[in-house]
Write a protein that holds these residues in place. Structure first.
Motif, PDB file in Angstrom:
ATOM      1  N   PRO A  33      34.481  43.683  49.585  1.00  0.00           N
ATOM      2  CA  PRO A  33      34.947  44.033  48.231  1.00  0.00           C
ATOM      3  C   PRO A  33      35.100  45.544  48.106  1.00  0.00           C
ATOM      4  N   VAL A  34      36.208  45.994  47.562  1.00  0.00           N
ATOM      5  CA  VAL A  34      36.430  47.439  47.393  1.00  0.00           C
ATOM      6  C   VAL A  34      36.407  47.820  45.910  1.00  0.00           C
ATOM      7  N   SER A  35      36.022  46.886  45.050  1.00  0.00           N
ATOM      8  CA  SER A  35      35.867  47.190  43.625  1.00  0.00           C
ATOM      9  C   SER A  35      34.866  46.220  43.032  1.00  0.00           C
ATOM     10  N   SER A 179      40.439  36.997  31.929  1.00  0.00           N
ATOM     11  CA  SER A 179      40.779  37.188  33.332  1.00  0.00           C
ATOM     12  C   SER A 179      39.839  38.210  33.964  1.00  0.00           C
ATOM     13  N   TYR A 180      39.174  37.794  35.054  1.00  0.00           N
ATOM     14  CA  TYR A 180      38.298  38.684  35.826  1.00  0.00           C
ATOM     15  C   TYR A 180      38.955  38.955  37.177  1.00  0.00           C
ATOM     16  N   SER A 181      38.837  40.182  37.659  1.00  0.00           N
ATOM     17  CA  SER A 181      39.488  40.508  38.931  1.00  0.00           C
ATOM     18  C   SER A 181      38.587  41.357  39.821  1.00  0.00           C
ATOM     19  N   ARG A 182      38.880  41.299  41.108  1.00  0.00           N
ATOM     20  CA  ARG A 182      38.191  42.139  42.102  1.00  0.00           C
ATOM     21  C   ARG A 182      39.118  42.299  43.302  1.00  0.00           C
ATOM     22  N   LYS A 183      39.089  43.457  43.905  1.00  0.00           N
ATOM     23  CA  LYS A 183      39.909  43.724  45.086  1.00  0.00           C
ATOM     24  C   LYS A 183      39.055  43.621  46.348  1.00  0.00           C
ATOM     25  N   ASP A 236      44.161  41.051  45.976  1.00  0.00           N
ATOM     26  CA  ASP A 236      43.768  40.910  44.576  1.00  0.00           C
ATOM     27  C   ASP A 236      43.293  39.489  44.320  1.00  0.00           C
ATOM     28  N   ILE A 237      42.054  39.348  43.899  1.00  0.00           N
ATOM     29  CA  ILE A 237      41.489  38.053  43.532  1.00  0.00           C
ATOM     30  C   ILE A 237      41.301  38.032  42.023  1.00  0.00           C
ATOM     31  N   GLU A 238      41.885  37.043  41.363  1.00  0.00           N
ATOM     32  CA  GLU A 238      41.776  36.932  39.906  1.00  0.00           C
ATOM     33  C   GLU A 238      41.214  35.562  39.549  1.00  0.00           C
ATOM     34  N   ILE A 239      40.186  35.553  38.708  1.00  0.00           N
ATOM     35  CA  ILE A 239      39.592  34.311  38.210  1.00  0.00           C
ATOM     36  C   ILE A 239      39.821  34.264  36.703  1.00  0.00           C
ATOM     37  N   VAL A 240      40.532  33.248  36.238  1.00  0.00           N
ATOM     38  CA  VAL A 240      40.841  33.124  34.813  1.00  0.00           C
ATOM     39  C   VAL A 240      39.968  32.029  34.220  1.00  0.00           C
ATOM     40  N   VAL A 241      39.073  32.401  33.310  1.00  0.00           N
ATOM     41  CA  VAL A 241      38.156  31.465  32.661  1.00  0.00           C
ATOM     42  C   VAL A 241      38.701  31.123  31.274  1.00  0.00           C
ATOM     43  N   THR A 242      38.832  29.833  30.999  1.00  0.00           N
ATOM     44  CA  THR A 242      39.251  29.368  29.680  1.00  0.00           C
ATOM     45  C   THR A 242      38.025  28.991  28.874  1.00  0.00           C
TER      46      THR A 242
END
Length: 257
Positions: A33-35, A179-183, A236-242
């Protein structure tokens, strides 16, 4: 070396290589992970309004809603939302306002009124006059909802969201997506890589890798091979929680192994 020992050694080598492929072993290199996980985006916040005053007569009904604003909300472009706008004359702090013809929030039966330029610091009154029934009304926009000392809700300018429950960040009535993200940095040889999500709260989760949707789930945890969607270098990894009203709306952690 006896033939049977050579056979055993060959089988052991194949098993070792196969296990390494399946587990993302060291021969593929580490994905780092870089972020940190951050909140990338979310929908508009809202404050459900309760009727503070209602006068009825055979010809006309008057309904008043009150809310308190802090530091003006002009920049957040808030809207007032109510049902069946054709049945009502709506006033904001004594001035008549008209609904947008194209904007809806819940469904096509509701009316959305832009009130950004009319919100005052302190108490605000929205008045409806007409004939009909109201089952829901709210104000919506990019603002925080805080509990005031008088045990009522206060709307205030929004702040940057952290990776923490939404209810403690001015969004106790929030309903929508977060939306949560991490690189991540991937090596030249990627192979099989398993994304694990174990700590989250909401109705459902969607996983996006470099702009491609790779999974959607509603269980307690997820394990998904995302190796085919990764690329050498930055990912880019994005997790979208509803979430629905009352949910914490939280993604604590996810890892790639």
């Amino acid at each position: 070396m006896p033939r049977n020992l050579i056979g055993y050694a060959y089988i052991l080598l194949l098993f070792t290589l196969s296990y390494s492929c399946q587990t993302g072993g060291s021969r593929f290199g580490e994905i780092k992970p870089v972020s940190e996980i951050c909140v990338e985006s979310y929908d508009v916040n809202r404050l459900p309004l309760e009727i503070s005053e209602m006068n009825s007569d055979p010809d006309e009904v008057t309904i008043r809603y009150r809310f308190v604003s802090q530091n003006c909300l002009c920049d957040s472009n808030p809207i007032f939302v109510c049902e069946r706008p054709a049945n009502w004359t709506v006033k904001m702090n004594g001035e008549e306002i008209l609904p947008s013809k194209r904007q809806h929030m819940f469904d096509e039966t509701d009316g959305c009124y832009v009130i950004g330029g009319r919100v005052l610091d302190g108490e605000n009154v929205i008045e409806l006059q007409g004939n009909g029934e109201i089952s829901r009304a709210c104000i919506a926009g990019d603002f925080n909802v805080l509990a005031s000392d008088e045990t009522e809700w206060l709307v205030a300018p929004s702040k940057t969201l952290k990776v923490a429950p939404l209810s403690g960040q001015g969004m106790p009535f929030y309903s929508g997506e977060v939306s949560y993200s991490r690189k991540y940095e991937a090596p030249e040889t990627i192979g099989r890589r398993v994304l694990r999500i174990t700590e989250w709260e909401g109705e459902s989760c969607a996983v996006w890798v470099n702009g491609a949707k790779v999974a959607n789930f509603a269980g307690k945890s997820l394990k998904k091979n995302i190796g085919p969607f990764l690329k050498t270098g930055e990912n880019d990894i994005e997790i979208v929680v509803t979430v629905s009203e009352g949910d914490a709306g939280l993604l604590r952690e996810f890892t790639i192994e």
